[in-house]
Design an enzyme around this catalytic site. Structure first.
Site, short mmCIF file in Angstrom:
data_model
loop_
_atom_site.label_atom_id
_atom_site.label_comp_id
_atom_site.label_asym_id
_atom_site.label_seq_id
_atom_site.Cartn_x
_atom_site.Cartn_y
_atom_site.Cartn_z
N ARG A 166 30.94 43.91 24.73
CA ARG A 166 32.30 44.29 25.14
C ARG A 166 32.84 45.48 24.34
O ARG A 166 34.03 45.54 24.02
CB ARG A 166 33.28 43.12 25.02
CG ARG A 166 32.97 41.96 25.89
CD ARG A 166 33.03 42.31 27.38
NE ARG A 166 32.67 41.15 28.15
CZ ARG A 166 31.40 40.79 28.38
NH1 ARG A 166 30.39 41.55 27.98
NH2 ARG A 166 31.14 39.70 29.06
N SER A 240 39.37 37.42 30.29
CA SER A 240 39.30 36.89 28.92
C SER A 240 40.17 37.74 28.01
O SER A 240 40.00 38.96 27.96
CB SER A 240 37.86 36.96 28.39
OG SER A 240 37.03 36.24 29.25
N GLU A 336 39.98 41.35 23.50
CA GLU A 336 39.11 42.17 24.36
C GLU A 336 39.99 43.15 25.15
O GLU A 336 39.59 44.27 25.44
CB GLU A 336 38.36 41.24 25.32
CG GLU A 336 37.46 41.95 26.29
CD GLU A 336 36.78 40.99 27.26
OE1 GLU A 336 36.20 39.98 26.83
OE2 GLU A 336 36.82 41.28 28.47
C1 LIG Z 1 40.53 38.21 36.60
C2 LIG Z 1 39.77 39.15 35.69
C3 LIG Z 1 38.44 38.89 35.42
C4 LIG Z 1 37.71 39.75 34.57
N1 LIG Z 1 36.39 39.49 34.34
C5 LIG Z 1 35.68 40.29 33.54
C6 LIG Z 1 34.30 40.03 33.30
O1 LIG Z 1 33.71 39.09 33.83
N2 LIG Z 1 33.62 40.86 32.46
C7 LIG Z 1 34.23 41.93 31.87
O2 LIG Z 1 33.55 42.64 31.11
N3 LIG Z 1 35.54 42.21 32.10
C8 LIG Z 1 36.27 41.43 32.91
N4 LIG Z 1 37.60 41.70 33.14
C9 LIG Z 1 38.22 42.86 32.49
C10 LIG Z 1 38.27 44.12 33.39
O3 LIG Z 1 38.02 43.81 34.71
C11 LIG Z 1 37.25 45.18 32.93
O4 LIG Z 1 37.43 45.49 31.57
C12 LIG Z 1 37.37 46.47 33.75
O5 LIG Z 1 36.30 47.33 33.43
C13 LIG Z 1 38.68 47.21 33.50
O6 LIG Z 1 38.76 48.25 34.46
P1 LIG Z 1 40.15 48.93 34.78
O7 LIG Z 1 39.88 50.11 35.64
O8 LIG Z 1 41.10 47.94 35.29
O9 LIG Z 1 40.55 49.42 33.33
P2 LIG Z 1 42.04 49.61 32.74
O10 LIG Z 1 42.60 48.26 32.44
O11 LIG Z 1 42.83 50.50 33.62
O12 LIG Z 1 41.69 50.36 31.39
C14 LIG Z 1 40.93 49.71 30.39
C15 LIG Z 1 40.71 50.68 29.23
O13 LIG Z 1 39.91 51.78 29.66
C16 LIG Z 1 40.61 53.02 29.52
N5 LIG Z 1 40.24 53.81 30.70
C17 LIG Z 1 40.39 53.46 32.00
N6 LIG Z 1 39.82 54.37 32.81
C18 LIG Z 1 39.31 55.32 32.00
C19 LIG Z 1 38.60 56.55 32.21
N7 LIG Z 1 38.28 56.97 33.44
N8 LIG Z 1 38.23 57.29 31.13
C20 LIG Z 1 38.54 56.89 29.88
N9 LIG Z 1 39.21 55.75 29.61
C21 LIG Z 1 39.58 54.97 30.66
C22 LIG Z 1 42.08 52.64 29.44
O14 LIG Z 1 42.81 53.60 28.71
C23 LIG Z 1 42.01 51.31 28.72
O15 LIG Z 1 41.87 51.50 27.32
C24 LIG Z 1 38.35 40.89 34.00
C25 LIG Z 1 39.69 41.14 34.30
C26 LIG Z 1 40.39 40.29 35.15
C27 LIG Z 1 41.82 40.60 35.48
#
Ligand SMILES: Cc1cc2nc3c(=O)[nH]c(=O)nc-3n(C[C@H](O)[C@H](O)[C@H](O)COP(=O)(O)OP(=O)(O)OC[C@H]3O[C@@H](n4cnc5c(N)ncnc54)[C@H](O)[C@@H]3O)c2cc1C
Length: 341
Positions: A166, A240, A336
């Site tokens: 992670r 998580s 996380e």
């Molecule tokens: C119901 C649920 C279940 C989940 N299950 C999992 C799982 O099984 N495994 C897992 O690993 N995660 C899980 N997650 C967490 C999440 O889905 C992941 O971390 C996902 O990759 C986040 O993507 P996002 O686009 O929403 O990121 P955001 O929340 O928009 O951003 C996350 C971070 O990345 C940065 N960021 C975003 N886009 C960029 C970019 N293009 N360039 C540079 N920085 C950037 C942001 O500044 C922030 O620090 C879950 C979340 C939820 C809500």
């Protein structure tokens, strides 16, 4: 054209469902817009944060005094292909779950265990997303980013991305400096299926599938996720909240003496990965609600917004959990989720 909005609601763009606003907000539809944005005063002088799907962020304040930049670039293309493998390049703004579904539909294997994870493709490498016995580093080839300090286009392979559990270079030493614009994956036309993760294997067995293909794995993962995880559109959450802590073997041996039912897995020769969910449940936080906030009653690791919680309420609750776990077990739980100040 790049459009900068003022006082913009972020409610649709954070899966905690917080009713929050950004002083400035913009969307990036094409990579070239980033070059334009970099030169603008609002970018140079304001505090800023990039988001994709907002599924791994917790905004602490109701008003973000700065610029929120949402990446919505689209595009999936094959950059190389032979009889065994295919290299696919995906724009950061593509939805991760839709992209995986599309790859499974085309018969390209490698990402099926990561089905239905919310968020964007561009954020996936940031914390090396993982689930059901797979991580994106397993199929990762390359990513393209813009160095916000110099404006230059840069490439990172798996080594320079420094993936860990992670985490990655982008969450540690490179934090805040790079915006990821596209990611390449090496997928297989003759995939090696990974069906052995406990609950996945169980689900496949229950479905009577002995020799699963990638679509069987993907469907099984989706079924598990839909039945076990709270739907963030109904109950705000970011998956998580804490990572599973990695502790030294000697601390683990002390803990086993006191708590023989502790759940942990060997992580290295001298380290163990402990189930954060088990720690939280054992400390009495599973299902414990304080006002609008609580750890989910079925998934102890998921911090939920039961209604009109604020970012600070969620954070303070999480810090109480962290404090209790440290006091009871001597183990520090690390969030996380990315905390945005
Ligand atoms: C119901 C649920 C279940 C989940 N299950 C999992 C799982 O099984 N495994 C897992 O690993 N995660 C899980 N997650 C967490 C999440 O889905 C992941 O971390 C996902 O990759 C986040 O993507 P996002 O686009 O929403 O990121 P955001 O929340 O928009 O951003 C996350 C971070 O990345 C940065 N960021 C975003 N886009 C960029 C970019 N293009 N360039 C540079 N920085 C950037 C942001 O500044 C922030 O620090 C879950 C979340 C939820 C809500």
């Amino acid at each position: 054209m790049l459009c900068i909005e003022r006082h913009y609601s972020l409610k649709p763009f954070n899966t905690f469902g917080l009713d929050i606003f950004a002083d400035y907000y913009t969307e990036i539809n094409q990579v070239e817009d980033l070059t334009t944005l970099r030169r603008m005063d609002v970018f140079r002088h304001e505090k800023r944060v990039f988001i994709g799907g907002g599924s791994n962020v917790l905004f602490l304040n109701d008003f973000f005094e700065g610029l929120v930049i949402r990446i919505v670039t689209k595009g999936i293309q094959i950059v190389k292909e032979d009889e065994n493998d295919v290299i696919v390049e995906v724009a950061s703004g593509e939805n991760w779950a839709d992209f995986v579904t599309e790859m499974v539909r085309r018969g390209y294997g490698g990402l099926e265990n990561l089905s239905l994870i919310p968020g964007s493709v561009g954020a996936a490498p940031i914390q090396n997303i993982g689930a059901y016995g797979a991580e994106i580093k397993d199929c990762f080839q390359l990513l393209q980013a813009i160095d916000l300090k110099t404006g230059s286009h840069v490439f990172f392979d798996a080594v320079t991305s420094d993936f860990g559990y992670r985490t990655s270079f982008f969450k540690t030493l490179g934090f805040g400096r790079f915006v990821i614009t596209s990611v390449q994956f090496k997928l297989s036309k003759h995939p090696k299926i990974k069906p052995d993760y406990g609950s996945l294997k169980q689900e496949l067995d229950q479905l009577g599938i002995q020799h699963p293909g990638i679509s069987d794995v993907s469907e099984a993962v989706c079924r598990i996720r839909q039945s076990k995880l709270p739907d963030y559109t109904q109950l705000g959450n970011a998956g998580s909240f804490f990572k599973n802590p990695i502790i030294h073997r000697l601390l683990y041996e002390d803990l086993v003496r006191e708590f023989p039912d502790i759940v942990a897995y060997r992580d290295g020769s001298e380290t163990m990965k402990v189930s954060a969910g088990w720690l939280i449940e054992k400390a009495g936080w599973k299902g414990k609600r304080i006002g609008n906030v609580g750890m989910h009653d079925k998934q102890a690791l998921i911090l939920v917004n039961y209604g009109n919680a604020t970012g600070t309420e969620l954070y303070n609750y999480a810090m109480q959990v962290q404090y209790d776990i440290k006091k009871m077990f001597g183990v520090l739980l690390e969030p996380e989720v990315n905390i945005i100040h």
